[in-house]
Design an enzyme around this catalytic site. Structure first.
Site, PDB file in Angstrom:
ATOM      1  N   GLY A   1      89.951   7.871  83.139  1.00  0.00           N
ATOM      2  CA  GLY A   1      90.518   8.298  81.874  1.00  0.00           C
ATOM      3  C   GLY A   1      91.821   9.066  81.963  1.00  0.00           C
ATOM      4  O   GLY A   1      92.120   9.901  81.108  1.00  0.00           O
TER       5      GLY A   1
ATOM      6  N   GLU B   1     102.827   4.852  82.692  1.00  0.00           N
ATOM      7  CA  GLU B   1     101.797   4.671  81.656  1.00  0.00           C
ATOM      8  C   GLU B   1     101.562   5.993  80.941  1.00  0.00           C
ATOM      9  O   GLU B   1     101.449   6.028  79.706  1.00  0.00           O
ATOM     10  CB  GLU B   1     100.484   4.198  82.275  1.00  0.00           C
ATOM     11  CG  GLU B   1     100.520   2.810  82.843  1.00  0.00           C
ATOM     12  CD  GLU B   1      99.167   2.404  83.386  1.00  0.00           C
ATOM     13  OE1 GLU B   1      98.130   2.730  82.768  1.00  0.00           O
ATOM     14  OE2 GLU B   1      99.146   1.743  84.435  1.00  0.00           O
TER      15      GLU B   1
ATOM     16  N   ASN C   1      94.799   8.011  81.390  1.00  0.00           N
ATOM     17  CA  ASN C   1      95.615   7.723  80.198  1.00  0.00           C
ATOM     18  C   ASN C   1      95.045   8.435  78.974  1.00  0.00           C
ATOM     19  O   ASN C   1      95.790   8.961  78.145  1.00  0.00           O
ATOM     20  CB  ASN C   1      95.664   6.212  79.959  1.00  0.00           C
ATOM     21  CG  ASN C   1      96.739   5.526  80.791  1.00  0.00           C
ATOM     22  OD1 ASN C   1      97.917   5.677  80.526  1.00  0.00           O
ATOM     23  ND2 ASN C   1      96.327   4.796  81.802  1.00  0.00           N
TER      24      ASN C   1
ATOM     25  N   ASN D   1      96.306  -1.203  73.332  1.00  0.00           N
ATOM     26  CA  ASN D   1      95.881  -1.266  74.730  1.00  0.00           C
ATOM     27  C   ASN D   1      97.091  -1.019  75.609  1.00  0.00           C
ATOM     28  O   ASN D   1      98.220  -1.329  75.220  1.00  0.00           O
ATOM     29  CB  ASN D   1      95.303  -2.649  75.057  1.00  0.00           C
ATOM     30  CG  ASN D   1      94.833  -2.750  76.516  1.00  0.00           C
ATOM     31  OD1 ASN D   1      94.162  -1.857  77.011  1.00  0.00           O
ATOM     32  ND2 ASN D   1      95.210  -3.828  77.180  1.00  0.00           N
TER      33      ASN D   1
ATOM     34  N   ARG E   1      77.372 -10.367  74.957  1.00  0.00           N
ATOM     35  CA  ARG E   1      78.568  -9.578  74.653  1.00  0.00           C
ATOM     36  C   ARG E   1      78.546  -9.121  73.204  1.00  0.00           C
ATOM     37  O   ARG E   1      78.880  -7.983  72.898  1.00  0.00           O
ATOM     38  CB  ARG E   1      79.810 -10.447  74.940  1.00  0.00           C
ATOM     39  CG  ARG E   1      81.061  -9.689  75.263  1.00  0.00           C
ATOM     40  CD  ARG E   1      82.218 -10.636  75.607  1.00  0.00           C
ATOM     41  NE  ARG E   1      82.157 -11.135  76.974  1.00  0.00           N
ATOM     42  CZ  ARG E   1      82.624 -10.460  78.014  1.00  0.00           C
ATOM     43  NH1 ARG E   1      83.141  -9.262  77.846  1.00  0.00           N
ATOM     44  NH2 ARG E   1      82.556 -10.964  79.228  1.00  0.00           N
TER      45      ARG E   1
ATOM     46  N   MET F   1      87.654  -1.615  80.597  1.00  0.00           N
ATOM     47  CA  MET F   1      87.630  -2.814  81.434  1.00  0.00           C
ATOM     48  C   MET F   1      86.667  -3.891  80.940  1.00  0.00           C
ATOM     49  O   MET F   1      86.175  -4.699  81.714  1.00  0.00           O
ATOM     50  CB  MET F   1      87.284  -2.422  82.879  1.00  0.00           C
ATOM     51  CG  MET F   1      88.250  -1.424  83.483  1.00  0.00           C
ATOM     52  SD  MET F   1      89.969  -1.956  83.379  1.00  0.00           S
ATOM     53  CE  MET F   1      90.047  -3.085  84.750  1.00  0.00           C
ATOM     54  N   ARG F   2      86.350  -3.896  79.642  1.00  0.00           N
ATOM     55  CA  ARG F   2      85.533  -4.978  79.094  1.00  0.00           C
ATOM     56  C   ARG F   2      86.398  -5.850  78.199  1.00  0.00           C
ATOM     57  O   ARG F   2      87.204  -5.339  77.418  1.00  0.00           O
ATOM     58  CB  ARG F   2      84.355  -4.423  78.268  1.00  0.00           C
ATOM     59  CG  ARG F   2      83.464  -3.476  79.020  1.00  0.00           C
ATOM     60  CD  ARG F   2      82.769  -4.110  80.184  1.00  0.00           C
ATOM     61  NE  ARG F   2      81.847  -5.176  79.792  1.00  0.00           N
ATOM     62  CZ  ARG F   2      81.278  -6.000  80.682  1.00  0.00           C
ATOM     63  NH1 ARG F   2      81.584  -5.906  81.957  1.00  0.00           N
ATOM     64  NH2 ARG F   2      80.447  -6.929  80.274  1.00  0.00           N
TER      65      ARG F   2
ATOM     66  N   HIS G   1      98.516  -2.043  79.351  1.00  0.00           N
ATOM     67  CA  HIS G   1      98.299  -3.020  80.411  1.00  0.00           C
ATOM     68  C   HIS G   1      99.337  -2.769  81.503  1.00  0.00           C
ATOM     69  O   HIS G   1     100.531  -2.635  81.186  1.00  0.00           O
ATOM     70  CB  HIS G   1      98.447  -4.440  79.845  1.00  0.00           C
ATOM     71  CG  HIS G   1      98.255  -5.510  80.866  1.00  0.00           C
ATOM     72  ND1 HIS G   1      97.017  -5.848  81.368  1.00  0.00           N
ATOM     73  CD2 HIS G   1      99.149  -6.321  81.485  1.00  0.00           C
ATOM     74  CE1 HIS G   1      97.162  -6.813  82.260  1.00  0.00           C
ATOM     75  NE2 HIS G   1      98.437  -7.127  82.351  1.00  0.00           N
TER      76      HIS G   1
ATOM     77  N   LEU H   1      86.951  -7.925  74.998  1.00  0.00           N
ATOM     78  CA  LEU H   1      86.377  -7.844  73.648  1.00  0.00           C
ATOM     79  C   LEU H   1      86.547  -9.195  72.965  1.00  0.00           C
ATOM     80  O   LEU H   1      87.598  -9.829  73.056  1.00  0.00           O
ATOM     81  CB  LEU H   1      87.077  -6.737  72.859  1.00  0.00           C
ATOM     82  CG  LEU H   1      86.881  -5.318  73.445  1.00  0.00           C
ATOM     83  CD1 LEU H   1      87.859  -4.338  72.816  1.00  0.00           C
ATOM     84  CD2 LEU H   1      85.433  -4.860  73.251  1.00  0.00           C
TER      85      LEU H   1
HETATM   86  C1  GRF Z   1      94.710   1.926  85.703  1.00  0.00           C
HETATM   87  O1  GRF Z   1      94.745   0.869  86.645  1.00  0.00           O
HETATM   88  C2  GRF Z   1      95.759   1.701  84.673  1.00  0.00           C
HETATM   89  O2  GRF Z   1      96.851   0.986  85.213  1.00  0.00           O
HETATM   90  C3  GRF Z   1      95.067   0.857  83.642  1.00  0.00           C
HETATM   91  O3  GRF Z   1      93.699   1.223  83.673  1.00  0.00           O
HETATM   92  C4  GRF Z   1      93.389   1.806  84.959  1.00  0.00           C
HETATM   93  C5  GRF Z   1      92.685   3.108  84.846  1.00  0.00           C
HETATM   94  O4  GRF Z   1      93.389   3.915  83.971  1.00  0.00           O
HETATM   95  N1  GRF Z   1      95.644   1.090  82.345  1.00  0.00           N
HETATM   96  P1  GRF Z   1      92.797   5.380  83.537  1.00  0.00           P
HETATM   97  O5  GRF Z   1      93.163   6.342  84.634  1.00  0.00           O
HETATM   98  O6  GRF Z   1      91.298   5.239  83.403  1.00  0.00           O
HETATM   99  O7  GRF Z   1      93.492   5.687  82.240  1.00  0.00           O
END
Ligand code: GRF
Length: 195
Positions: free
Chosen positions: A11, A173, A13, A106, A64, A89-90, A108, A92
């Site tokens: 987390g 990011e 970001n 999002n 799903r 990481m899912r 990326h 949708l």
């Molecule tokens: C990182 O690989 C980032 O590039 C992508 O999600 C992964 C984990 O990000 N956006 P975070 O530290 O959980 O925000």
């Protein structure tokens, strides 16, 4: 504006978004949720006093739609105006995403439209690209394909590997996502190029 943030892991970001919203900002975080109950970001959000939730995808197996119904039910309890995917990481499904059309963002780790999907840094290095970066976009049914709201670029250095490049991109990011969310929450969807 009320913002829900979906995470799957550390987390980092999410933290930058939350930190930025702590100041004078048109939005505030109302929920941090994860598909993984063990996601470290849940504890980091809770330590900041933010409502958290875990909607574990594993009990739903391959269903799903059932997982997304559970996620949706928890999301609407917090009545967010904006949902930010941040290291979520899912994948949708279209019906779920369509329900948040124009309100789901999002980040990326590539310069979209290049390198949708996974292993973006390894692919950029393998392609011999001179630069890489990250993109914040509106989420649509097509994976990593919605309208671009912002991008930040970094050089790819000769001795880079996926790990060193990922670390350089992650720094951007953490600058880009807060800048884009601030504008988006204020109603601005003009693409932002961070230098
Ligand atoms: C990182 O690989 C980032 O590039 C992508 O999600 C992964 C984990 O990000 N956006 P975070 O530290 O959980 O925000």
């Amino acid at each position: 504006k009320r913002v829900a943030i979906l995470i799957s892991g550390g987390g980092s970001n999410m933290l930058r978004l939350v930190e930025d919203m702590a100041g004078d900002h048109p939005a505030r975080p109302v929920l941090v949720a994860s598909n993984d109950p063990t996601a470290a970001g849940l504890r980091r959000a809770a330590d900041l006093g933010i409502e958290t939730a875990a909607v574990d995808h594993r009990p739903f197996g391959k269903d799903r739609a059932a997982f997304e119904a559970a996620l949706q039910a928890r999301l609407i309890q917090s009545a967010p105006d904006i949902v930010c995917l941040a290291g979520f990481m899912r994948i949708l499904t279209a019906p779920f995403v369509d329900g948040w059309r124009g309100r789901m963002l999002n980040i990326h780790p590539s310069l979209l439209p290049k390198y949708r999907g996974l292993n973006t840094h390894g692919r950029a290095i393998a392609a011999g690209d001179a630069e890489a970066g990250c993109t914040v976009h509106e989420v649509t049914a097509e994976l990593d394909d919605g309208p671009i709201l912002g991008q930040a670029r970094v050089p790819i250095l000769p001795d880079d590997d996926a790990e060193t490049l990922a670390a350089r991109v992650l720094v951007q990011e953490h600058r880009l996502y807060p800048a884009v969310l601030r504008r988006f929450a204020a109603g601005c969807t003009d693409p932002l190029t961070l230098t």
